[in-house]
Design a protein around this motif. Structure first.
Motif, PDB file in Angstrom:
ATOM      1  N   GLY A   1       0.807  -1.225   0.000  1.00 45.86           N
ATOM      2  CA  GLY A   1       0.000   0.000   0.000  1.00 45.86           C
ATOM      3  C   GLY A   1       0.831   1.260   0.000  1.00 45.86           C
TER       4      GLY A   1
ATOM      5  N   TYR B   1       3.171   4.216  -2.074  1.00 46.90           N
ATOM      6  CA  TYR B   1       3.248   4.831  -3.398  1.00 46.90           C
ATOM      7  C   TYR B   1       4.676   5.255  -3.735  1.00 46.90           C
ATOM      8  N   ASP B   2       5.665   4.651  -3.055  1.00 46.31           N
ATOM      9  CA  ASP B   2       7.045   5.062  -3.267  1.00 46.31           C
ATOM     10  C   ASP B   2       7.589   4.618  -4.612  1.00 46.31           C
TER      11      ASP B   2
ATOM     12  N   ARG C   1      -2.250   7.323   6.231  1.00 51.66           N
ATOM     13  CA  ARG C   1      -1.496   7.076   5.011  1.00 51.66           C
ATOM     14  C   ARG C   1      -0.511   8.201   4.740  1.00 51.66           C
TER      15      ARG C   1
ATOM     16  N   PHE D   1       2.692   8.039   6.998  1.00 49.27           N
ATOM     17  CA  PHE D   1       3.790   7.141   6.671  1.00 49.27           C
ATOM     18  C   PHE D   1       4.399   7.476   5.330  1.00 49.27           C
ATOM     19  N   LEU D   2       3.625   8.089   4.455  1.00 47.91           N
ATOM     20  CA  LEU D   2       4.216   8.533   3.186  1.00 47.91           C
ATOM     21  C   LEU D   2       5.259   9.604   3.429  1.00 47.91           C
TER      22      LEU D   2
ATOM     23  N   LEU E   1       8.312   8.135   4.682  1.00 43.02           N
ATOM     24  CA  LEU E   1       9.109   7.376   3.726  1.00 43.02           C
ATOM     25  C   LEU E   1       9.808   8.236   2.699  1.00 43.02           C
ATOM     26  N   GLY E   2       9.239   9.390   2.437  1.00 37.32           N
ATOM     27  CA  GLY E   2       9.809  10.209   1.377  1.00 37.32           C
ATOM     28  C   GLY E   2       9.376   9.655   0.030  1.00 37.32           C
TER      29      GLY E   2
END
Lengths: 506, 471
Positions: free
Chosen positions: A167, A169-170, B9, B12-13, B16-17
């Protein structure tokens, strides 16, 4: 020390240039884009005076460091050479080089022919195309884009699959479009260059490469160069035996500076410290030391880097495409229409400008995020990028190809410029259009045209109830191909783009 | 489009970068599968609630098994993959359902690309025929099946596929649906007549009921309410044994707000109740949409009943109405089945306070600009290959996750843009995305929710375009 410096810069340079061809996010381009622009022939073709002057000055100061550090094809040959040094019997792999006579006439002939072809290329595309076969940067570009890139994309797509399962989007999927002809050319080039490097070190650079010849004759007059101090030389010939350019004539204490790529290997090998990288000229020999028989050569630990091993282990794999769901109507793939004039990207100015500059390095093709650019298979423009709209269209917000082109074939443009550059214009095939011939509802070309150049009008001007047809206002059309790509008629769209010889500003 | 915050969401995005070329950092992201809200850890504690059919005395389980979304070999719903129906999984689900008191199975010759009846026949014939009720439909939507001959062929084929000599519940399928662009200009009433009256099919079905091969005759309704009212006006003559209507806490009072052409469930249920006709309920969850709510709404539900799933609220709403005979749920996964069994074993009726709470929730849900698609896939296959339900599902998910933003000024624009566009390419292949819709309108008449599909697709395409053009 000097060798470590050279190797360090060479690794950074080849990795950075390779990334230009692999990284589809544009990050590498932002950091290392200049590295493509300072490549000698691209700089020459784009008339990049600053880059050419810098290269000439660097060569006049330090010798052919360009060939050792900046040129990716040169570094690639060193990699092959190093690998050669690890394989086989010790006797055969160590101290395997020997001075060879310069192929002066061959070098000058190839260089002259190359320059002639570039000049003639202005009038005749085939010439530029032929010249690009031996142009070192483009040769490397084709290897990177058609051999490394599919591997890189496959790796990325595996990561994307994993990211999707998590899940995140990286990472996202990218599609690799490979062209068989270019891949064949790339494989052949890689094989030829590698075999030459395997057998004879920098033989490609010193016989065929026109850049090597030009810079070679310049470096004759360079300020700093490796010089043999005959008073210290014991005549062991270790320098000659380790010179991958085979330019050291140890017997006569002569170095052919047109072929020396200042790799500094000889300096490290010399046990008596007789060779130094200096501005001093060689003294006239007072006493010639007898040349000793090769014996008891110390096993020097080679400076190695393992990337080299990977280069030879290239295979071409592609992630399998997702199969179509059963509940979905099958979609016929689009076919490329026969265009009277081929389409080149905005910024190219004209077909002739484009064709006389492009060396078919494939950088723009790997940079195109919309699947629009692909290598041409036509003989006259072989491997040069050509625009097609089967997989996507030239999106209004994207100017990537123009920002990466190092040779000035595609001049830099802004997004605003692009909205006013007509690279071609839409042509309607009325008999194929489902609105015109069947009276169906559609108008997808009208809805999706970014420049609002298409409208629907009744076929019969006197009867508004008659079937409609798309009408193109050519003065507004920029030839982006949205209509062609999104036309529901398959495989040949009912509306397609015909290229312009000269791009117009609208 | 209103702006909704859903922090998880995003956070954590952020953490994470976004570098796509960086190393595989995504291994630290928590696993996320399907819809966690639909899963319950609760145990089945009591007995299934049953309702009695007044005309035949059938004791029908409140949970009915809808056979429109059967599992495939690829474990996804059959209408989402090219794969075959996973017969083993169907058998397991059927066994588990029967074991826990479910006794009504509802299918149709049209479901699962026409394969549902056969799969159910195989699974159910392993059980004694008297242990379950079979419900199927005369799904003669397509004009080529309107003739008496073709309609009856479809009817007889159902018996063969279901391996039975009687049908417990037979329905006229989807009365009220019609094609607004029909070349003959047939409206909803005319379409109904052409499908069931003019060809004598309704008379035939009535004879079959007299002969005992059909134990209960009813109809399912979507679309033009005129046909619904008309059929009820014939009740004294025909004696409908039941009717299938769409009922849930959003459609109860707000069906008209979702779409002008729809009818509130409160009215439909009231009309049936007046005449003593038991109601079968479909879309209690709106195709899962009421189980996949925005995080804020989920929290509100969990605050009231922390143990209960989000889906259980919708099922309790449908089941609390006394005249409801059974609530059909298209259960693809064992987790869905188990959760629903828990909810109805036994049913804990909603209190007045809880009714009011769900009404508040309905009003909040309506504020989210989701497309009211229930993923029933009646619109598929689109002749131009567009994957309509997947586009809507992706869009709705982004709306609920707060990944649909107003403009570049939004502080979360970059992340929301990335999530929308990358997610779009992942869910729908490029050639099946909304930009390829030519607005031919072939889908409109098939949509039971009366969604103006081409217009909605165009809006979604415009949104995607605006994101693409403004990086």
């Amino acid at each position: 020390m000097l060798k470590i410096l050279r190797v360090t810069f060479a690794i950074i340079s080849i990795v950075a240039i390779t990334l230009l061809f692999l990284d589809f996010t544009g990050v590498a381009q932002g950091w290392f884009g200049w590295l493509a622009r300072v490549q000698f022939i691209p700089a020459l073709l784009s008339l990049n005076v600053i880059a050419i002057l810098s290269l000439i000055i660097v060569t006049l100061l330090f010798g052919r460091v360009y060939c050792s550090v900046i040129c990716p094809l040169g570094v690639l040959q060193d990699v092959v050479n190093n690998v050669r040094g690890w394989i086989g019997k010790k006797k055969k792999r160590q101290n395997r080089f020997k001075y060879s006579k310069p192929q002066t006439w061959l070098r000058l002939a190839v260089m002259t022919l190359f320059i002639a072809m570039i000049i003639m290329g202005v009038a005749n595309v085939v010439m530029t195309s032929l010249a690009s076969f031996i142009e070192p940067y483009s040769v490397y570009g084709r290897i990177a884009s058609s051999l490394y890139s599919p591997l890189y994309d496959t790796g990325n797509n595996l990561l994307a699959d994993y990211a999707e399962s998590q899940g995140s989007y990286d990472y996202y999927h990218v599609e690799t479009y490979t062209s068989m002809p270019v891949m064949i050319v790339a494989v052949v080039s890689l094989l030829v260059v590698s075999v030459m490097a395997w057998l004879g070190g920098r033989v490609y650079c010193n016989t065929i490469c026109p850049v090597g010849t030009i810079l070679g004759y310049l470096s004759r007059y360079s300020l700093l160069k490796p010089v043999i101090d005959t008073t210290k030389c014991n005549g062991c010939r270790k320098c000659e035996r380790n010179c991958k350019a085979t330019c050291i004539d140890a017997k006569n204490h002569n170095i052919d500076y047109t072929r020396c790529v200042v790799c500094m290997n000889c300096i490290g090998k010399c046990s008596t410290g007789a060779i130094s990288y200096t501005y001093r000229r060689p003294k006239s020999s007072v006493k010639v030391v007898k040349v000793a028989v090769d014996k008891d050569l110390n096993e020097d630990r080679r400076n190695f880097f393992t990337i080299g091993a990977m280069v030879t282990a290239i295979s071409v794999a592609k992630a399998t495409d997702k199969t179509i769901d059963g509940g979905l109507a099958p979609i016929v793939a689009k076919a490329e229409p026969q265009r009277a004039v081929r389409i080149v990207p905005p910024g190219a100015i004209s077909l002739s400008n484009f064709e006389s500059h492009c060396t078919a390095c494939q950088l723009c093709i790997t940079a195109c995020p919309n699947g629009v650019l692909r290598p041409s298979t036509a003989l006259s423009t072989f491997m040069q990028p050509v625009v097609g709209y089967e997989n996507g269209y030239c999106r209004p917000e994207c100017v990537k190809c123009s920002s990466v082109c190092p040779v000035g074939a595609i001049k830099p443009i802004s997004v605003a410029d692009k909205s006013a550059i007509q690279i071609g214009r839409a042509v309607v095939r009325l008999d194929a259009c489902i609105v015109s011939s069947e009276g169906k509802k559609c108008g997808n070309c009208v809805r999706n045209c970014p420049s609002k150049a298409i409208t629907m009008a009744p076929k019969n001007p006197n009867n508004i109830a008659s079937n409609m047809m798309p009408v193109v206002n050519e003065a507004k059309c920029i030839g982006c191909g949205a209509c062609e790509y999104l036309c529901p008629v398959r495989p040949l769209s009912a509306i397609y783009i015909e290229g312009n010889h000269v791009h117009k500003t609208i | 489009m209103s702006k909704i915050k859903y922090i998880n969401r995003r956070d954590f995005l952020k953490f994470l970068g976004a570098g796509a070329t960086a190393v595989a950092t995504s291994c630290i992201t928590p696993p996320k599968k399907n819809n966690p809200n639909a899963v319950s850890n609760r145990e089945i504690t009591g007995e299934m609630t049953y309702r009695t059919n007044p005309s035949t005395g059938d004791k029908v389980s409140l949970l009915g098994y809808g056979c429109m979304r059967l599992p495939t070999v690829s474990t996804d719903s059959v209408r989402e993959g090219a794969d075959e129906i996973n017969q083993e999984a169907v058998n397991r689900l059927v066994d588990y359902a029967i074991e826990h008191g479910v006794n009504l199975f509802d299918t149709s010759p049209a479901y699962c690309k026409g394969l549902s009846e056969r799969a159910m026949g195989i699974a159910l014939s392993r059980h004694p025929r008297e242990s379950y009720f079979l419900s199927t439909k005369l799904s003669n939507f397509s004009k080529i099946t309107w003739s008496r001959e073709n309609s009856l062929q479809m009817y007889h084929n159902s018996f063969k596929e279901l391996q039975t000599d009687y049908i417990d519940y037979m329905l006229l399928h989807g009365i009220g649906i019609y094609d607004a662009d029909d070349s003959d200009g047939l409206d909803a009433m005319a379409t109904y007549r052409a499908r069931y009256v003019d060809n004598g099919v309704l008379d035939f079905l009535l004879e079959e009921r007299n002969a005992g091969r059909i134990r209960n005759l009813g109809f399912s309704y979507h679309g033009d309410v005129k046909v619904f009212d008309y059929l009820l006006s014939l009740h004294d003559e025909i004696k409908w044994n039941f009717a299938l209507i769409q009922l849930n806490y959003v459609d109860w009072k707000h069906a008209k707000e979702v779409n002008e052409k729809n009818t509130n469930a409160e009215y439909l249920y009231g009309e049936l109740r007046k005449r003593g006709i038991p109601a079968m309920v479909m879309e209690p969850l709106l195709g899962g949409r009421l189980a996949a709510l925005n995080g804020g709404l989920v929290t509100k539900m969990k605050q009231r009943r922390p143990e209960d799933s989000v889906a259980s609220w919708a099922f309790r709403f449908a089941g609390t109405h006394e005249e409801v005979l059974t609530v059909l749920s298209g259960m693809t996964y064992m987790e869905h089945l188990h959760d629903n069994l828990v909810t109805y074993s036994p049913l804990q009726p909603l209190s007045d306070d809880e009714f009011a709470f769900l009404e508040d929730m309905a009003q909040l849900i309506l504020k989210f600009p989701t497309v009211p698609c229930t993923n029933c896939k009646y619109c598929m296959p689109c002749p131009y290959g567009i994957d309509i339900p997947s586009i809507f599902t992706h869009y709705n998910k982004c709306v609920n996750d707060g990944n649909v933003v107003n403009g570049k000024d939004d502080s979360e624009y970059a992340l929301a843009r990335r999530a929308f566009l990358i997610g779009y390419d992942r869910t729908v292949p490029k050639l099946r995305q909304a930009d390829h819709c030519i607005c031919c309108g072939a889908c409109i008449s098939h949509c039971p929710q009366q969604i103006d599909i081409p217009t909605e697709l165009r809006k979604i395409n415009d949104y995607a375009e605006s994101l693409k053009r403004n990086p």
